[in-house]
Design an enzyme around this catalytic site. Structure first.
Site, short mmCIF file in Angstrom:
data_model
loop_
_atom_site.label_atom_id
_atom_site.label_comp_id
_atom_site.label_asym_id
_atom_site.label_seq_id
_atom_site.Cartn_x
_atom_site.Cartn_y
_atom_site.Cartn_z
N HIS A 237 95.76 19.71 48.22
CA HIS A 237 95.95 20.15 49.60
C HIS A 237 97.37 19.91 50.09
O HIS A 237 97.85 20.62 50.98
CB HIS A 237 94.90 19.53 50.52
CG HIS A 237 93.60 20.24 50.39
ND1 HIS A 237 92.64 19.83 49.51
CD2 HIS A 237 93.15 21.38 50.95
CE1 HIS A 237 91.62 20.68 49.57
NE2 HIS A 237 91.91 21.62 50.43
N GLU B 243 82.35 28.78 46.91
CA GLU B 243 83.33 28.01 46.12
C GLU B 243 82.65 27.12 45.08
O GLU B 243 83.29 26.24 44.50
CB GLU B 243 84.26 27.21 47.04
CG GLU B 243 83.57 26.38 48.09
CD GLU B 243 84.55 25.68 49.04
OE1 GLU B 243 85.75 25.66 48.78
OE2 GLU B 243 84.07 25.14 50.05
N CYS C 200 89.77 33.44 50.49
CA CYS C 200 90.71 32.62 51.26
C CYS C 200 91.36 31.54 50.40
O CYS C 200 92.17 30.77 50.88
CB CYS C 200 90.03 31.99 52.47
SG CYS C 200 88.74 30.83 52.04
N ARG D 41 91.01 19.79 40.23
CA ARG D 41 92.24 20.44 40.70
C ARG D 41 93.34 19.43 41.04
O ARG D 41 94.49 19.79 41.22
CB ARG D 41 91.94 21.36 41.90
CG ARG D 41 91.48 20.65 43.15
CD ARG D 41 90.87 21.63 44.14
NE ARG D 41 91.76 22.00 45.21
CZ ARG D 41 91.36 22.55 46.36
NH1 ARG D 41 90.08 22.83 46.57
NH2 ARG D 41 92.22 22.85 47.30
N ARG E 16 91.59 25.44 58.51
CA ARG E 16 91.06 24.23 57.87
C ARG E 16 90.92 23.15 58.95
O ARG E 16 91.82 22.32 59.13
CB ARG E 16 91.99 23.76 56.76
CG ARG E 16 92.00 24.65 55.51
CD ARG E 16 92.88 24.04 54.41
NE ARG E 16 92.62 24.61 53.11
CZ ARG E 16 93.30 25.64 52.58
NH1 ARG E 16 94.26 26.22 53.25
NH2 ARG E 16 92.99 26.08 51.37
N ARG F 83 86.74 27.07 59.63
CA ARG F 83 85.88 26.43 58.65
C ARG F 83 85.54 25.04 59.18
O ARG F 83 86.43 24.29 59.59
CB ARG F 83 86.62 26.29 57.32
CG ARG F 83 85.72 25.54 56.37
CD ARG F 83 86.29 25.00 55.13
NE ARG F 83 87.51 24.30 55.12
CZ ARG F 83 88.29 24.31 54.03
NH1 ARG F 83 87.98 25.03 52.99
NH2 ARG F 83 89.40 23.59 54.01
N ASN G 149 90.11 28.12 45.03
CA ASN G 149 90.67 26.85 44.57
C ASN G 149 89.56 25.96 44.01
O ASN G 149 89.65 25.44 42.91
CB ASN G 149 91.38 26.10 45.71
CG ASN G 149 92.33 27.00 46.47
OD1 ASN G 149 92.86 27.93 45.90
ND2 ASN G 149 92.53 26.72 47.74
N ASP G 150 88.51 25.79 44.81
CA ASP G 150 87.39 24.98 44.33
C ASP G 150 86.55 25.74 43.30
O ASP G 150 86.05 25.15 42.37
CB ASP G 150 86.50 24.53 45.51
CG ASP G 150 87.06 23.29 46.17
OD1 ASP G 150 87.48 22.37 45.43
OD2 ASP G 150 87.12 23.24 47.40
C1 PEP Z 1 89.17 26.83 48.32
O1 PEP Z 1 88.52 25.92 47.79
O2 PEP Z 1 89.57 27.85 47.71
C2 PEP Z 1 89.52 26.76 49.75
C3 PEP Z 1 90.04 27.79 50.39
O3 PEP Z 1 89.32 25.59 50.41
P1 PEP Z 1 90.21 24.27 50.15
O4 PEP Z 1 91.41 24.66 49.34
O5 PEP Z 1 90.59 23.75 51.49
O6 PEP Z 1 89.28 23.38 49.40
MG MG Z 2 87.51 24.45 48.99
#
Ligand code: PEP
Ligand code: MG
Length: 542
Positions: free
Chosen positions: A189, A428, A499, A462, A294, A330, A451-452
């Site tokens: 993050h 996710e 996203c 990650r 976020r 979110r 991402n997740d």
């Molecule tokens: C994701 O997981 O792709 C996402 C947008 O949320 P975050 O990166 O905040 O976990």
């Molecule tokens: Mg996420």
């Protein structure tokens, strides 16, 4: 001149002075015997005055950013610093034990914090964290260490071992030119925040304390850091910075233009934000809405649970500023790399798969309801939608809907108005993808968190920098998951967006459009480059 290579998070050039940032609480406090207790007491008194000044300043800034209610915590801290019992304890320890001020403050902090933690009253229990925090602040001042997020008045390149999202988010964006860290991964993050703030950043750099105060250049194109650059490099990089400025100006010509392919396929191009401060760049880059707010950064930025009113004011301001454009908030997604001290979460061996996000909200329903009430109250001021993170089952969605109904009923009883609010979920986890046909029947939209989704599909943490090179969001398994989610969503009446960071990947814009994606939500600085891509694509053969 020194030339060091690292891994770049964002393309761009930064030139400025280095600030070597040491985390608060990183140093261990040593007990040192002193002869001259008077001098120690004077050192302590001076640090106390500085702490009060810092807290007053933080309070004033916070009032502007998040409103009075949320800012009140800094006022409380300033009061606690001056509390008679607390001050007497520190003075006593210095005098009777003949020790250094740092040790007396840290010991008092530990003693008082333990005393508060053992109390039955919830209010006093919660003060345990505060008293530790103020003691750390004073110890940091005594030791000449910057406090969390404090980077001074001059624009700087921040160099640190590692940066937590809670620290990065507290840094003054006007003063932060770039950052360089030894640890961290491209999908953490902190890296995402750098992209949201549009500042160059390098990770995986063998950082040195002696760089503090020296001139440096970050070349985010090649992943190079120059310390005390020679005149030739300096000129070269200044030229590159100028070129960047010009190409950004060219992109600005796309402001006001539609997000539409050459053959007429329209798509919603939204922006990701971490807080109210990012809204200006959403508008400057002409996003059609906010696809991911976020909201957990509201919690990370504050020193205690943000109240319903303070959250309401933030959501209202964001919605009003977006003037009718959609704002998808979110709900709280903490845990894993986003740790919030005052939640007092237990240590977990595997936090990414642990007690986080919606799992916390469905367990600590009061916290969840406070946020939902604030969101629904804000909904009358514009176009708001809510989405829920880390969903793995239909039961979770039904529980959420039950809580939402409870919140609406309470608002009805109190005659507090609210508008129509679209409800969606983040996709996710592989579980959510595999049951996306069932989930689609429960909600209005899906937003794919790549991402997740990459992390859980590939079983790659990650945050693990050793695995950064095989964390591959282009993996066919991830792309098939995206395709399946879009198909199932559409079959059952949901619109589907992306996203995660992959949404801004120019090499995949065509693929996503071909898959039928309805929305892409990207960091504000990626809006216009993505618009350019979309407008140059023809999906159908002529
Ligand atoms: C994701 O997981 O792709 C996402 C947008 O949320 P975050 O990166 O905040 O976990
Ligand atoms: Mg996420």
């Amino acid at each position: 001149m020194e030339k060091i290579t690292g891994k770049s998070i964002l393309k761009g050039i930064a030139i400025g002075k280095v600030l070597f940032y040491q985390k608060k609480g990183e140093q261990s406090v040593k007990r040192v015997k002193v002869e001259d207790t008077e001098t120690e007491i004077r050192r302590y008194e001076a640090a106390k005055v500085t702490a009060i000044e810092q807290l007053n300043k933080l309070y004033q800034n916070a009032v502007k950013e998040v409103g009075e209610t949320n800012a009140a915590v800094f006022e409380v801290h300033a009061m606690m610093v001056q509390d008679g019992d607390y001050v007497d304890s520190i003075r006593n320890i210095i005098e009777t034990q003949q020790v250094n001020a740092e040790f007396a403050v840290a010991t008092t902090g530990d003693n008082f914090s333990q005393m508060f933690a053992e109390m039955d009253d919830e209010y006093f229990k919660a003060r345990a964290v505060d008293v530790k925090d103020i003691s750390e602040r004073i110890v940091n001042i005594l030791s000449g260490i910057e406090n969390s997020g404090d980077i001074g008045e001059e624009p700087v390149i921040v160099i640190a071992e590692d940066l937590a999202p809670s620290e990065t988010v507290q840094m003054d964006k006007e003063k932060l030119l770039a950052f360089v860290t030894r640890y961290g991964s491209s999908n953490s993050h902190t890296a995402i925040l750098a992209r949201t703030m549009n500042i160059p950043a390098l990770i995986d750099v063998d950082i040195q304390t002696e760089w503090d105060g020296k001139l440096a250049i970050i070349d985010g194109y090649s992943g190079t850091l120059y310390i005390e650059p020679d005149a030739e490099i300096l000129n070269q990089m200044k030229k590159r910075q100028e070129e960047d400025k010009k190409s950004k100006e060219l992109l600005l010509q796309l402001k006001g233009k539609e997000d539409i392919t050459l053959d007429g396929k329209k798509i919603k191009l939204y922006a990701n934000i971490g807080g109210i401060k990012d809204v200006a760049s959403v508008l400057a880059n002409d996003a059609a809405g906010i696809g991911l707010f976020r909201s957990e950064f509201l919690y990370l930025e504050s020193e205690d649970y943000p109240s319903e009113d303070s959250q309401f004011l933030v959501y209202k301001k964001v919605i009003e500023t977006m003037a009718g454009r959609k704002v998808i908030v979110r709900t709280l997604d903490i845990g894993a790399d986003k740790q919030v001290d005052y939640f007092n979460l237990d240590h977990e061996d595997n936090p990414a798969m642990g007690y986080r996000a919606i799992r916390i909200c469905l367990d600590r329903v009061d916290i969840f309801k406070t946020q939902l009430r604030a969101l629904f109250r804000a909904s009358v001021f514009g176009n708001i939608a809510i989405m829920y993170p880390m969903i793995i089952s239909v039961e979770e969605v039904r529980k959420i809907k039950g809580i939402v109904e409870m919140v609406k009923k309470e608002l009805d009883e109190q005659e507090i108005p609210y508008g129509d609010v679209e409800q969606g979920i983040m996709i996710e986890t592989p579980a959510a993808v595999m049951i996306s046909d069932l989930l689609a029947k429960e909600v209005d939209f899906f937003s794919i968190g790549t991402n997740d989704l990459t992390q859980y599909t590939l079983a790659i943490d990650r945050q693990n920098m050793k695995l950064d090179n095989i964390y591959d969001s282009h993996h066919p398994a991830v792309l098939r998951m995206i395709q399946m989610t879009i198909e199932n969503g559409h079959k059952h009446g949901c619109w589907v967006g992306i996203c995660g960071e992959l949404g801004a990947d120019p090499t995949l814009t065509r693929t996503f459009l071909e898959m039928g994606i309805d929305e892409l939500s990207v960091s504000p600085s990626f809006i216009l480059p993505t618009r350019k891509n979309i407008r140059e694509i023809r999906l159908q053969e002529k």
